[in-house]
Scaffold this motif. Structure first.
Motif, mmCIF file in Angstrom:
data_model
loop_
_atom_site.group_PDB
_atom_site.id
_atom_site.type_symbol
_atom_site.label_atom_id
_atom_site.label_comp_id
_atom_site.label_asym_id
_atom_site.label_seq_id
_atom_site.Cartn_x
_atom_site.Cartn_y
_atom_site.Cartn_z
ATOM 1 N N VAL A 1 3.654 5.842 -5.640
ATOM 2 C CA VAL A 1 3.477 5.968 -7.092
ATOM 3 C C VAL A 1 2.396 7.005 -7.387
ATOM 4 N N THR A 2 1.291 6.921 -6.668
ATOM 5 C CA THR A 2 0.205 7.890 -6.855
ATOM 6 C C THR A 2 0.698 9.310 -6.602
ATOM 7 N N ASN A 3 1.442 9.481 -5.526
ATOM 8 C CA ASN A 3 1.966 10.809 -5.204
ATOM 9 C C ASN A 3 2.922 11.310 -6.282
ATOM 10 N N ALA A 4 3.762 10.433 -6.783
ATOM 11 C CA ALA A 4 4.709 10.830 -7.831
ATOM 12 C C ALA A 4 3.964 11.261 -9.093
ATOM 13 N N VAL A 5 2.918 10.526 -9.450
ATOM 14 C CA VAL A 5 2.129 10.878 -10.636
ATOM 15 C C VAL A 5 1.433 12.223 -10.423
ATOM 16 N N GLY B 1 0.809 -1.213 0.000
ATOM 17 C CA GLY B 1 0.000 0.000 0.000
ATOM 18 C C GLY B 1 0.842 1.263 0.000
ATOM 19 N N VAL B 2 1.918 1.270 0.769
ATOM 20 C CA VAL B 2 2.762 2.467 0.814
ATOM 21 C C VAL B 2 3.462 2.670 -0.525
ATOM 22 N N HIS B 3 3.808 1.578 -1.201
ATOM 23 C CA HIS B 3 4.410 1.712 -2.533
ATOM 24 C C HIS B 3 3.393 2.270 -3.532
ATOM 25 N N GLU C 1 -1.881 17.039 -0.537
ATOM 26 C CA GLU C 1 -1.268 17.132 0.795
ATOM 27 C C GLU C 1 -1.687 15.961 1.681
ATOM 28 N N LYS C 2 -2.986 15.663 1.682
ATOM 29 C CA LYS C 2 -3.488 14.550 2.501
ATOM 30 C C LYS C 2 -2.940 13.207 2.008
ATOM 31 N N ASN C 3 -2.811 13.035 0.714
ATOM 32 C CA ASN C 3 -2.270 11.805 0.148
ATOM 33 C C ASN C 3 -0.816 11.610 0.589
ATOM 34 N N GLU C 4 -0.054 12.694 0.572
ATOM 35 C CA GLU C 4 1.340 12.627 1.013
ATOM 36 C C GLU C 4 1.433 12.297 2.506
#
Length: 101
Positions: free
Chosen positions: A31-35, A25-27, A54-57
């Protein structure tokens, strides 16, 4: 000691499974954050979009902290299992029957 897993061994197995799921999940969050960082220009990251990023990070950081905590728990459980097995072996060699500790 019987061949059936003891409660502490079951706890270790469950902890390891949970650790693997959280690591995955953290990976995925990374990936989501990088995109999101790459695809959404800085000037567009306002209001709800900025808050969501911000919340996603923050969620990624919290999940990683949980992964780290579970790793510590797994290590402690594995050490305790090792300690108990040594004690059981010593008891067996001494001719005493191990109890459910």
């Amino acid at each position: 000691m019987s061949d059936l897993p003891q409660p502490i061994e079951k706890a270790l197995a469950q902890t390891n499974e949970t650790h693997a799921k959280l690591t995955s999940g953290v990976h995925e969050l990374a990936v989501t954050n990088a995109v999101l960082q790459q695809e959404i220009p800085e000037e567009v990251r306002t209001g709800d979009v900025a808050l969501a990023i911000e919340k996603n990070e923050a969620l990624e950081v919290r999940v990683q902290e949980c992964v780290d905590d579970l790793e510590d728990v797994s290590t402690a459980l594995a050490q305790e299992i090792g300690r108990r097995k040594k004690l059981e072996k010593a008891l067996k060699e001494a001719g005493a029957a191990p109890s459910d500790a």
